[in-house]
Design a protein around this motif. Structure first.
Motif, PDB file in Angstrom:
ATOM      1  N   PRO A 145       0.786  -1.234   0.000  1.00  0.00           N
ATOM      2  CA  PRO A 145       0.000   0.000   0.000  1.00  0.00           C
ATOM      3  C   PRO A 145       0.823   1.291   0.000  1.00  0.00           C
ATOM      4  CG  PRO A 145       0.091  -0.869   2.210  1.00  0.00           C
ATOM      5  CD  PRO A 145       0.849  -1.839   1.347  1.00  0.00           C
ATOM      6  N   HIS A 146       1.628   1.486  -1.038  1.00  0.00           N
ATOM      7  CA  HIS A 146       2.450   2.689  -1.192  1.00  0.00           C
ATOM      8  C   HIS A 146       3.279   2.942   0.076  1.00  0.00           C
ATOM      9  CE1 HIS A 146       2.648   6.737  -3.553  1.00  0.00           C
ATOM     10  NE2 HIS A 146       3.796   6.469  -2.951  1.00  0.00           N
ATOM     11  N   THR A 147       3.957   1.904   0.508  1.00  0.00           N
ATOM     12  CA  THR A 147       4.754   1.983   1.734  1.00  0.00           C
ATOM     13  C   THR A 147       6.232   1.710   1.507  1.00  0.00           C
ATOM     14  OG1 THR A 147       4.192  -0.336   2.179  1.00  0.00           O
ATOM     15  CG2 THR A 147       2.851   1.347   3.268  1.00  0.00           C
ATOM     16  N   SER A 148       6.661   1.605   0.248  1.00  0.00           N
ATOM     17  CA  SER A 148       8.042   1.191  -0.020  1.00  0.00           C
ATOM     18  C   SER A 148       9.077   2.151   0.545  1.00  0.00           C
ATOM     19  CB  SER A 148       8.269   1.022  -1.526  1.00  0.00           C
ATOM     20  OG  SER A 148       8.089   2.238  -2.213  1.00  0.00           O
ATOM     21  N   GLY A 149       8.700   3.423   0.735  1.00  0.00           N
ATOM     22  CA  GLY A 149       9.652   4.395   1.256  1.00  0.00           C
ATOM     23  C   GLY A 149       9.639   4.544   2.763  1.00  0.00           C
ATOM     24  N   SER A 150       8.775   3.800   3.440  1.00  0.00           N
ATOM     25  CA  SER A 150       8.664   3.940   4.901  1.00  0.00           C
ATOM     26  C   SER A 150       9.923   3.430   5.596  1.00  0.00           C
ATOM     27  CB  SER A 150       7.451   3.164   5.401  1.00  0.00           C
ATOM     28  OG  SER A 150       6.262   3.677   4.838  1.00  0.00           O
ATOM     29  N   THR A 151      10.388   4.206   6.553  1.00  0.00           N
ATOM     30  CA  THR A 151      11.600   3.846   7.284  1.00  0.00           C
ATOM     31  C   THR A 151      11.643   4.569   8.622  1.00  0.00           C
ATOM     32  OG1 THR A 151      14.025   4.084   7.348  1.00  0.00           O
ATOM     33  CG2 THR A 151      12.831   5.600   5.933  1.00  0.00           C
ATOM     34  N   GLU A 152      12.288   3.951   9.584  1.00  0.00           N
ATOM     35  CA  GLU A 152      12.458   4.550  10.907  1.00  0.00           C
ATOM     36  C   GLU A 152      13.340   5.801  10.857  1.00  0.00           C
ATOM     37  OE1 GLU A 152      15.097   1.830  13.314  1.00  0.00           O
ATOM     38  OE2 GLU A 152      15.209   0.818  11.362  1.00  0.00           O
ATOM     39  N   HIS A 153      14.102   5.965   9.784  1.00  0.00           N
ATOM     40  CA  HIS A 153      15.055   7.077   9.693  1.00  0.00           C
ATOM     41  C   HIS A 153      14.563   8.226   8.806  1.00  0.00           C
ATOM     42  CE1 HIS A 153      17.870   4.458  11.701  1.00  0.00           C
ATOM     43  NE2 HIS A 153      17.782   3.565  10.738  1.00  0.00           N
TER      44      HIS A 153
END
Length: 320
Positions: free
Chosen positions: A278-286
């Protein structure tokens, strides 16, 4: 004399807030994701970090003081670039923040499709022990990366760890490390038949909209996998669906779609040769740390010294 004002429309940790305030000690800094807080400051904000569609009403008035917008995304296709260009505003993107998480997602999708992980997850839910005809491997295959920017370069680098042949497409056609052969966009159809994996990492522009359709899928191997983490409108979705149904390509890993959220009626949800994220490929803790420390603060220092911004300045003519 009134203080200059910086508005940030995202919640940030206190260390990041303090780092920003120490860069502009004489400015008023507003940090909140709550629209009821930041809306009242927009009309006299000189710098805004984090675009929201509600800002249209406030940022383009005759008395607006806005000079620079820092986006929280790499893509800028949802921002009124033409209006900003007419007003000589600066826009900088979050390009580069995503190189690690998105390249990881690309390989998660590629490996998942290759090693049938998506089938095994479904089988696990049904407590079903089945081989799923697993036979493919990713090593020494050919990957075509459409858009060799920061994400594309990181993807190419990882591909080399698998001994893959790396082909790339970029506007300039200029060679870069880890890419064995570079093509220009008008050579795309010449490259596609060589690829076992086709990965789209492009921004959405007038030139890239609808770039992948029936013609491009017909040039791909019927054993090839298609990965899109760029923008949904780069692909003609019904023609992708047709290519998948007709076994013109082997499968697809899709993080972006023409309409988001992906409608429940879309055939893509139920296709056994498709992985949907769901358009989350760029999600990151940083994420926030990289936007602030790697992009925003270095540019902010230049801005304070009346120097040109040097990181991720959007070219209005190119649209990214």
């Amino acid at each position: 004399m009134a203080k200059k004002k910086l508005v940030i429309t995202h919640e940030l940790g206190q260390p990041l807030i303090e780092a920003i305030k120490s860069t502009v000690p004489s400015w008023e800094v507003i940090v909140s994701k709550d629209p009821t807080i930041w809306k009242k400051h927009l009309s006299d904000a000189e710098v805004i970090a984090g675009w929201k569609k509600e800002m249209l009403t406030y940022c383009f008035t005759e008395n607006s003081k806005l000079k620079w917008l820092q986006t929280w995304s790499a893509g800028v296709n949802k921002i009124p670039l033409e209006e900003m260009k007419n007003r000589n505003m600066l826009v900088t993107s979050a390009n580069g923040v995503h190189a690690y998480p998105i390249s990881e997602t690309i390989f998660a999708l590629m490996l998942g499709l290759t090693r049938q992980i998506h089938h095994y997850v479904r089988n696990q839910q049904e407590k079903k022990w089945h081989h799923a005809n697993l036979k493919l491997e990713i090593h020494e295959k050919t990957i075509g990366i459409i858009g060799v920017g920061a994400i594309g370069k990181e993807t190419a680098k990882i591909a080399k760890a698998f001994g893959m042949k790396v082909l790339g497409v970029r506007n300039s056609g200029q060679k870069t490390e880890y890419v064995d052969h570079m093509y220009t966009p008008n050579e795309l159809n010449n490259m596609l038949p060589q690829c076992d994996y086709v990965v789209v990492t492009l921004p959405l522009t007038k030139e890239t909209e609808g770039m992948f359709g029936k013609e491009q899928f017909s040039h791909m191997k019927n054993s090839a996998f298609f990965i899109n983490i760029g923008r949904g409108d780069i692909v003609v979705e019904n023609e992708l669906i047709a290519a998948l149904r007709n076994d013109e390509i082997a499968g697809a890993g899709l993080d972006v779609f023409q309409k988001e959220p992906l409608e429940s009626t879309s055939p893509l949800w139920a296709m056994e040769n498709v992985i949907v994220t769901p358009h989350t490929s760029g999600s990151t803790e940083h994420y926030d740390e990289r936007v602030i420390h790697d992009i925003f603060i270095p540019n902010l220092l230049n801005y304070m010294n009346d120097e040109e911004l040097t990181i991720n300045v959007v070219d209005y003519d190119k649209g990214y």
